[in-house]
Design a protein around this motif. Structure first.
Motif, PDB file in Angstrom:
ATOM      1  N   UNK A  34      -9.389 -12.020 -34.719  1.00 13.04           N
ATOM      2  CA  UNK A  34      -8.785 -10.601 -34.150  1.00 13.04           C
ATOM      3  C   UNK A  34      -9.258  -9.369 -33.678  1.00 13.04           C
ATOM      4  N   UNK A  35     -10.151  -8.716 -34.384  1.00 13.21           N
ATOM      5  CA  UNK A  35     -10.382  -7.013 -34.075  1.00 13.21           C
ATOM      6  C   UNK A  35     -11.567  -6.826 -33.985  1.00 13.21           C
ATOM      7  N   UNK A  36     -12.250  -8.268 -33.863  1.00 17.89           N
ATOM      8  CA  UNK A  36     -13.904  -8.114 -33.325  1.00 17.89           C
ATOM      9  C   UNK A  36     -13.532  -8.563 -31.635  1.00 17.89           C
ATOM     10  N   UNK A  37     -11.933  -9.704 -31.401  1.00 14.73           N
ATOM     11  CA  UNK A  37     -12.110  -9.713 -30.095  1.00 14.73           C
ATOM     12  C   UNK A  37     -11.291  -8.800 -28.974  1.00 14.73           C
ATOM     13  N   UNK A  38     -10.370  -7.994 -30.011  1.00 15.90           N
ATOM     14  CA  UNK A  38     -10.307  -6.146 -29.459  1.00 15.90           C
ATOM     15  C   UNK A  38     -10.838  -5.465 -29.415  1.00 15.90           C
ATOM     16  N   UNK A  39     -11.973  -5.835 -30.315  1.00 19.95           N
ATOM     17  CA  UNK A  39     -13.119  -4.471 -30.401  1.00 19.95           C
ATOM     18  C   UNK A  39     -13.362  -4.896 -29.166  1.00 19.95           C
ATOM     19  N   UNK A  40     -13.743  -6.028 -28.996  1.00 17.67           N
ATOM     20  CA  UNK A  40     -15.013  -6.192 -27.306  1.00 17.67           C
ATOM     21  C   UNK A  40     -14.420  -6.293 -25.934  1.00 17.67           C
ATOM     22  N   UNK A  41     -13.150  -5.939 -26.469  1.00 13.36           N
ATOM     23  CA  UNK A  41     -12.134  -6.163 -25.259  1.00 13.36           C
ATOM     24  C   UNK A  41     -11.757  -4.580 -24.729  1.00 13.36           C
ATOM     25  N   UNK A  42     -11.731  -3.397 -26.053  1.00 11.72           N
ATOM     26  CA  UNK A  42     -11.430  -1.839 -25.682  1.00 11.72           C
ATOM     27  C   UNK A  42     -12.676  -1.495 -25.503  1.00 11.72           C
ATOM     28  N   UNK A  43     -14.203  -2.301 -25.816  1.00 12.29           N
ATOM     29  CA  UNK A  43     -16.192  -1.845 -26.040  1.00 12.29           C
ATOM     30  C   UNK A  43     -15.639  -1.821 -24.332  1.00 12.29           C
ATOM     31  N   UNK A  44     -15.293  -2.869 -23.001  1.00 13.01           N
ATOM     32  CA  UNK A  44     -15.571  -3.139 -22.247  1.00 13.01           C
ATOM     33  C   UNK A  44     -14.786  -2.925 -20.987  1.00 13.01           C
ATOM     34  N   UNK A  45     -13.128  -1.913 -21.625  1.00 10.00           N
ATOM     35  CA  UNK A  45     -12.777  -1.044 -20.806  1.00 10.00           C
ATOM     36  C   UNK A  45     -13.037  -0.551 -19.806  1.00 10.00           C
ATOM     37  N   UNK A  46     -13.805   0.518 -20.127  1.00 12.73           N
ATOM     38  CA  UNK A  46     -14.656   2.003 -19.450  1.00 12.73           C
ATOM     39  C   UNK A  46     -15.554   1.108 -17.736  1.00 12.73           C
ATOM     40  N   UNK A  47     -15.895  -0.320 -18.395  1.00  7.89           N
ATOM     41  CA  UNK A  47     -16.592  -0.562 -16.958  1.00  7.89           C
ATOM     42  C   UNK A  47     -15.696  -1.030 -16.004  1.00  7.89           C
ATOM     43  N   UNK A  48     -14.299  -1.692 -16.523  1.00  3.35           N
ATOM     44  CA  UNK A  48     -13.254  -1.713 -15.214  1.00  3.35           C
ATOM     45  C   UNK A  48     -12.356  -0.651 -14.734  1.00  3.35           C
ATOM     46  N   UNK A  49     -12.979   0.937 -15.375  1.00  2.00           N
ATOM     47  CA  UNK A  49     -12.410   1.590 -14.950  1.00  2.00           C
ATOM     48  C   UNK A  49     -13.363   2.190 -13.735  1.00  2.00           C
ATOM     49  N   UNK A  50     -14.235   2.187 -13.070  1.00  2.00           N
ATOM     50  CA  UNK A  50     -14.445   2.954 -13.188  1.00  2.00           C
ATOM     51  C   UNK A  50     -14.742   1.768 -10.761  1.00  2.00           C
ATOM     52  N   UNK A  51     -14.922   2.895 -10.359  1.00  2.00           N
ATOM     53  CA  UNK A  51     -15.538   2.215  -8.442  1.00  2.00           C
ATOM     54  C   UNK A  51     -15.657   3.161  -7.758  1.00  2.00           C
ATOM     55  N   UNK A  52     -17.280   2.627  -7.273  1.00  2.00           N
ATOM     56  CA  UNK A  52     -17.322   4.148  -6.894  1.00  2.00           C
ATOM     57  C   UNK A  52     -18.044   4.124  -5.152  1.00  2.00           C
ATOM     58  N   UNK A  53     -16.783   3.305  -4.415  1.00  2.00           N
ATOM     59  CA  UNK A  53     -16.998   2.849  -3.604  1.00  2.00           C
ATOM     60  C   UNK A  53     -16.224   4.183  -2.601  1.00  2.00           C
ATOM     61  N   UNK A  54     -16.888   4.726  -1.504  1.00  2.00           N
ATOM     62  CA  UNK A  54     -16.104   5.522  -1.148  1.00  2.00           C
ATOM     63  C   UNK A  54     -14.072   5.214  -1.063  1.00  2.00           C
ATOM     64  N   UNK A  55     -14.090   6.191  -1.051  1.00  2.78           N
ATOM     65  CA  UNK A  55     -12.290   6.330  -0.860  1.00  2.78           C
ATOM     66  C   UNK A  55     -11.229   5.460  -2.033  1.00  2.78           C
ATOM     67  N   UNK A  56     -12.457   5.708  -3.399  1.00  2.00           N
ATOM     68  CA  UNK A  56     -11.778   4.739  -4.707  1.00  2.00           C
ATOM     69  C   UNK A  56     -10.676   5.723  -4.942  1.00  2.00           C
ATOM     70  N   UNK A  57      -9.089   5.280  -5.530  1.00  3.61           N
ATOM     71  CA  UNK A  57      -8.214   6.088  -5.723  1.00  3.61           C
ATOM     72  C   UNK A  57      -8.237   6.714  -7.577  1.00  3.61           C
ATOM     73  N   UNK A  58      -8.362   8.014  -7.706  1.00  6.75           N
ATOM     74  CA  UNK A  58      -8.383   9.203  -8.923  1.00  6.75           C
ATOM     75  C   UNK A  58      -7.375   8.360  -9.512  1.00  6.75           C
ATOM     76  N   UNK A  59      -6.206   7.872  -9.392  1.00  6.70           N
ATOM     77  CA  UNK A  59      -5.490   7.057 -10.788  1.00  6.70           C
ATOM     78  C   UNK A  59      -5.675   5.615 -10.817  1.00  6.70           C
TER      79      UNK A  59
END
Length: 126
Positions: A34-59
């Motif tokens: 469970x710790x390993x699975x949670x670690x991998x999820x947290x490690x991948x999180x920053x990749x889902x928090x970026x959006x480089x298209x024009x007009x991306x919302x800062x929120x």
């Protein structure tokens, strides 16, 4: 636990491992999984928090909120992770040779959990 608590006599006098769900061996294994699975999820999180298209919302996109480019993000995602991870691994390797590994793993899990909770409590990216 003592080795006699983790095994029971098997066929022809050989010890067999206790693989029942109540076994401390299985409970620790499940906890580490469970710790390993949670670690991998947290490690991948920053990749889902970026959006480089024009007009991306800062929120929704931390790159807009923090005003960094895709090149700066690439540096952050590679060197910003790899260098601290490598240095921490070297320290952890030395510590695991000189400290009780069970306690070290428990302490690392507690520190990691506190850091994860602090990330969840953050109200913004800045």
């Amino acid at each position: 636990p003592k080795s006699s608590e983790l095994s029971s006599p098997g066929v022809e006098g050989k010890a067999s491992l206790d693989w029942s769900p109540s076994s401390p061996r299985i409970q620790i294994l499940v906890l580490l999984l469970l710790v390993c699975v949670a670690n991998q999820a947290c490690r991948a999180l920053p990749f889902y928090l970026v959006d480089f298209v024009d007009g991306a919302e800062a929120f929704k996109a931390m790159n807009e909120d923090l005003s960094f480019t895709s090149a700066e993000y690439g540096l952050f995602a590679t060197l910003g992770f790899t260098v601290p991870f490598t240095l921490a691994s070297l320290v952890a390797g030395v510590a695991s040779d000189s400290v009780d590994r069970f306690r070290l793993t428990g302490a690392a899990g507690i520190v990691w959990s506190i850091c994860t909770a602090a990330m969840a409590a953050a109200a913004s990216f800045s």
